[in-house]
Design a protein around this motif. Structure first.
Motif, PDB file in Angstrom:
ATOM      1  N   THR A 101       0.714  -1.359   0.149  1.00 53.05           N
ATOM      2  CA  THR A 101      -0.033   0.020   0.083  1.00 53.05           C
ATOM      3  C   THR A 101       0.904   1.246  -0.082  1.00 53.05           C
ATOM      4  O   THR A 101       2.012   1.164   0.397  1.00 53.05           O
ATOM      5  CB  THR A 101      -0.797  -0.009   1.128  1.00 53.05           C
ATOM      6  N   LEU A 102       0.342   2.578  -0.348  1.00 55.41           N
ATOM      7  CA  LEU A 102       1.073   3.578  -0.452  1.00 55.41           C
ATOM      8  C   LEU A 102       1.675   3.849   0.993  1.00 55.41           C
ATOM      9  O   LEU A 102       2.682   4.328   1.111  1.00 55.41           O
ATOM     10  CB  LEU A 102       0.158   4.770  -0.801  1.00 55.41           C
ATOM     11  N   LEU A 103       0.711   3.580   1.996  1.00 52.16           N
ATOM     12  CA  LEU A 103       1.225   3.952   3.438  1.00 52.16           C
ATOM     13  C   LEU A 103       2.664   3.059   3.547  1.00 52.16           C
ATOM     14  O   LEU A 103       3.352   3.670   4.338  1.00 52.16           O
ATOM     15  CB  LEU A 103       0.138   3.528   4.451  1.00 52.16           C
ATOM     16  N   GLU A 104       2.687   1.896   3.420  1.00 51.07           N
ATOM     17  CA  GLU A 104       3.645   0.862   3.645  1.00 51.07           C
ATOM     18  C   GLU A 104       4.978   1.322   2.660  1.00 51.07           C
ATOM     19  O   GLU A 104       6.166   1.200   3.144  1.00 51.07           O
ATOM     20  CB  GLU A 104       3.479  -0.425   3.275  1.00 51.07           C
ATOM     21  N   LYS A 105       4.603   2.213   1.478  1.00 45.07           N
ATOM     22  CA  LYS A 105       5.802   2.579   0.682  1.00 45.07           C
ATOM     23  C   LYS A 105       6.191   3.924   1.038  1.00 45.07           C
ATOM     24  O   LYS A 105       7.272   4.370   0.438  1.00 45.07           O
ATOM     25  CB  LYS A 105       5.322   2.666  -0.921  1.00 45.07           C
ATOM     26  N   ALA A 106       5.590   4.419   1.855  1.00 46.06           N
ATOM     27  CA  ALA A 106       5.970   5.993   2.125  1.00 46.06           C
ATOM     28  C   ALA A 106       7.450   6.278   2.517  1.00 46.06           C
ATOM     29  O   ALA A 106       8.059   7.235   2.300  1.00 46.06           O
ATOM     30  CB  ALA A 106       5.082   6.393   3.354  1.00 46.06           C
ATOM     31  N   ASP A 107       7.932   5.335   3.398  1.00 47.62           N
ATOM     32  CA  ASP A 107       9.211   5.377   4.097  1.00 47.62           C
ATOM     33  C   ASP A 107      10.216   4.812   3.096  1.00 47.62           C
ATOM     34  O   ASP A 107      11.366   5.071   3.286  1.00 47.62           O
ATOM     35  CB  ASP A 107       9.360   4.695   5.416  1.00 47.62           C
TER      36      ASP A 107
END
Lengths: 276, 505
Positions: free
Chosen positions: A200-206
């Motif tokens: 997900t985008l959230l997981e990819k944020a970092d």
């Protein structure tokens, strides 16, 4: 592992018990240099050894400009005369799934098995038996490709993706810190990412796109398929795959030394779920 | 400065564009204002790049690094120190034959064959073995091999105690038995209490007779095994193996974890923890893979014919052994023999008739006729191949030969050595000396299929004698009571009537 530091590298990955004899080591060191010249590789790495019942295959990996995609494998029985293996394709890999048993050590040996296939649709469907013939050379290609996609490991940050999409070694890489080295998420599969795209985008944020472009070992399924240990008085990290028994990865924290070898029978440990 | 920048432009090719990188570098310089910018310019540029690779810091700080490397080094250091009374004991040591093997020499030969550990590790194992020999009264000692585990590994040493010096251990075992007895007593007390209350129905199930354990120094328990997780750490003695454990270990397939007290969770259930499982696997591997060249060992001369039936279990070195040419040894399996006894399906090396023992022990008083009736049920004695059987008689794993023979060097055949690799137990190697390095798992041709749980037992046929009656509801109960009372009242009336009638008389 590189040809010029092969002694050190073999020494570091010898915790699993199989090493090369001094004669083989010396021969490898010489022939890998010649290979590099003849095939115009950027780098030549010793990949591993597949144990056959009659003779063993020694395998090296030659790398082109893109370390992830342009690669070729060669095999040999005496570490001196090398033969190029064909590039792996999906057909080769799927056709050799059904082969059981150990490698023999003869590339022209033909495995024969019968496959049933359903022909037609609906009520007209019929089972048809097809005999499939696979030579050991193709099986070798398939097994190497499988190990490469499932068990090739690199530490995080050791490779970098440039704006053109090419993957090269990171010259700024100075090794994982001790804290990072204890965690599975600082090791990556050195193969085309599969699970990364599904995040997900959230997981990819970092994630940093130039280094975090590979799948992490932490997300592997079934979980627990890696054994992480410190050897040599806690100075070397050793990762062993429990799915491909014989695959050893080593990394000396705080240095850029890392590498993996596969020395085993070339069979996947499918009994893994029962063995924990 | 300008020269340096242009040089940098070439380097800063990847990761981001030049402009961004230069901006970051200049911002850093302007922020920090170091004195000698020209000298440290490359460093600043490098720092900026590295800071991009480093993971972004959490609000939570990592705890300070616990440097286990120091501790490990401390532990290893003890190996290199001489014993307390080293200087005095040295001259004696030279005269007395030490049981310590020359591990380094062995490792050299195995290295020729492409098997072994790195030299540092071998050296440390050598020193660890020395420690073991110094602290225990051992007659023989050998580096058996290394078993890999998920969290840690085991280094295994095979040892034999000097005659009559095992007593302390036996004492320990007795203590354990004593403890068990006490527990039994407790159980009995509890039972008595229970009997006062209400006797439970007794189970008619009788456990199958337990196959007795083999004595120390015989069969599967011929040697004692010590393990340690890391050279320098204390050696742990493994408990003796019981036949039940060997039988159970054959049916399961598990990874070792590296901690001896881990319980083994499996089906069929395995009795004991990981130390027992490790010991059982060691026994199985030894029995399957320890080989020596033909003629190196011979049977003792004093043994009589009668013992042959039981299977001879001792052998001695043949002083006239002259060696077999290398190519012959590498090619034909007939020139190698097993020198460890085969483990029978029962889990023992020497077969014991369990049912007979039961007959003698529990049913002594019963008549002989019954015993005769039992005889047909007695199992056939299991017979394994005799000791020192050539390897060529080994069973094949489907179509796969069980051993692979090899010559170490094809270029210099004069000095090469013959090596055998077991295909049955991947990891077992033989060259006059046997070594095992691997995961401690037997090779199987097909996929491992865990044993299925047994069939569910048949239900007891339901009949009226065991069907439970339904409890009456309150209304029913009241109706019943009312009915009973009516009945009583009627009876009383009747009685009264009778009494009255009697009175009238």
């Amino acid at each position: 592992m590189d040809s010029n530091i092969i002694h050190l590298s073999l020494d570091l990955s010898s915790f699993s018990g199989i090493i090369l004899s001094p004669e083989q080591k010396a021969a490898l060191q010489k022939s890998m240099v010649i290979l590099k010249r003849d095939y115009k590789f950027n780098r030549v790495l010793f990949w591993g050894r597949i144990l056959g019942t009659k003779t063993d295959y020694f395998i090296v990996k030659g790398l082109g400009s893109d370390e992830l995609r342009s690669k070729a494998f060669l095999y040999s029985f005496n570490c001196l005369d090398w033969f190029l293996l064909p590039q792996s394709t999906r057909e080769i890999v799927t056709s050799s799934y059904a082969i059981k048993g150990r490698f023999i050590g003869d590339p022209s040996y033909v495995y024969i098995y019968v496959e049933t296939e359903i022909v037609g649709e609906g009520e007209d469907a019929q089972e048809e038996e097809i005999t499939v013939q696979v030579t050991e050379e193709f099986r070798l290609v398939a097994v190497i490709a499988q190990i490469e996609t499932e068990a090739a490991v690199v530490p995080r940050g050791a490779y970098i993706k440039n704006p053109y999409g090419q993957v090269n070694t990171n010259r700024r890489f100075e090794g994982l810190s001790m804290t990072e080295a204890k965690k599975l998420n600082s090791y990556f599969h050195f193969a085309e990412p599969v699970r990364l795209k599904k995040k997900t985008l959230l997981e990819k944020a970092d994630l940093e796109p130039s280094i975090d472009f590979l799948d992490s070992l932490e997300d592997d399924l079934p979980s627990g398929s890696w054994s992480l240990q410190f050897e040599k008085g806690n100075s070397v990290v050793v990762l062993r795959s429990l799915l491909w028994l014989g695959l050893t990865f080593y990394h000396i924290p705080l240095t850029s030394h890392h590498g993996y070898t596969y020395i085993g029978t070339g069979q996947k440990n499918i009994d893994f779920p029962f063995m924990l | 400065m300008t020269l340096k920048t242009t040089h940098l432009l070439v380097v800063v090719f990847y990761a981001s564009n030049r402009y961004d990188h230069l901006t970051r570098v200049l911002t850093k310089i302007l922020d920090e204002r170091p004195e000698n910018v020209v000298d440290v310019f490359e460093d600043i540029s490098k720092d900026v790049k590295v800071s991009r690779f480093a993971k972004k810091l959490d609000a939570l700080q990592d705890e300070p690094e616990h440097l286990a490397a120091f501790e490990a080094a401390e532990v290893h250091k003890t190996l290199y120190s001489k014993g307390g009374d080293g200087s005095e004991a040295e001259p004696e040591d030279e005269t007395i034959e030490t049981p310590l093997p020359n591990v380094m020499e062995l490792a050299f030969y195995f290295e020729q064959a492409g098997v072994g550990l790195s030299r540092d590790e071998t050296c440390q194992i050598f020193l660890a073995l020395k420690q073991l020999v110094d602290t225990h009264p051992l007659q023989k000692c050998r580096f058996w091999g290394k078993i890999l585990g998920i969290k840690g590994n085991y280094i295994v040493a095979e040892a034999e105690y000097r005659e009559g010096e095992e007593e302390e251990d036996e004492g320990l075992e007795e203590e354990n038995e004593g403890a068990e007895k006490e527990e039994n007593r407790d159980d009995e007390e509890q039972k008595e209490e229970q009997e006062d209350m209400d006797p439970f129905p007794k189970s008619t199930y009788r456990p199958p007779p337990v196959v007795p354990k083999e004595e120390n120094r015989s069969g599967a328990n011929k040697f004692t095994y010590f393990v340690c997780s890391d050279p320098g750490k204390p050696w742990v003695k493994l408990p003796a193996v019981t036949p039940a454990q060997i039988v159970a270990a054959r049916k399961i397939r598990k990874f070792f974890t590296g901690q001896l007290d881990t319980p083994i969770v499996s089906f069929p259930p395995f009795l004991g923890d990981e130390s027992n499982y490790l010991r059982a696997q060691i026994a199985r591997i030894s029995a399957g893979t320890q080989v020596s060249p033909l003629g190196f060992y011979q049977f003792g001369a004093e043994e009589g014919e009668e013992e042959e039936e039981v299977g001879r279990d001792t052998y001695e070195e043949n002083p006239e052994f002259e060696g077999i040419p290398v190519p012959e040894m590498a090619e034909s399996l007939a020139s190698w023999v097993h020198h460890v006894q085969h483990i029978l399906p029962q889990g023992r090396c020497v077969w014991v008739n369990v049912s007979q023992k039961k007959g003698e022990g529990e049913e002594e008083e019963e008549e002989e006729e019954e015993e005769k009736e039992e005889e047909p049920d007695e199992p056939e004695p299991e017979v394994g191949p005799p000791l020192l059987t050539p390897l060529s008689e080994d069973a094949e794993i489907d179509t796969l030969p069980p051993w692979t023979g090899k010559v170490s060097s094809s270029l210099i055949p004069q000095y090469s050595i013959a090596v055998l690799r077991s295909n049955l137990w991947p990891g077992a190697y033989a060259k006059f000396e046997n070594i095992y390095l691997g995961w401690g798992l037997k090779y199987i041709m097909d996929n491992f299929a865990p044993q299925l749980p047994p069939q569910v037992q048949m239900e007891y046929t339901s009949g009226p004698e065991i069907t439970e009656a339904e409890d009456p509801s309150v209304e029913e109960e009241q109706a019943m009571k009312a009915a009973l009372e009516e009945q009583k009242a009627e009876e009383e009336e009747m009685e009264d009537m009778e009494e009255e009638a009697e009175d009238d008389d």
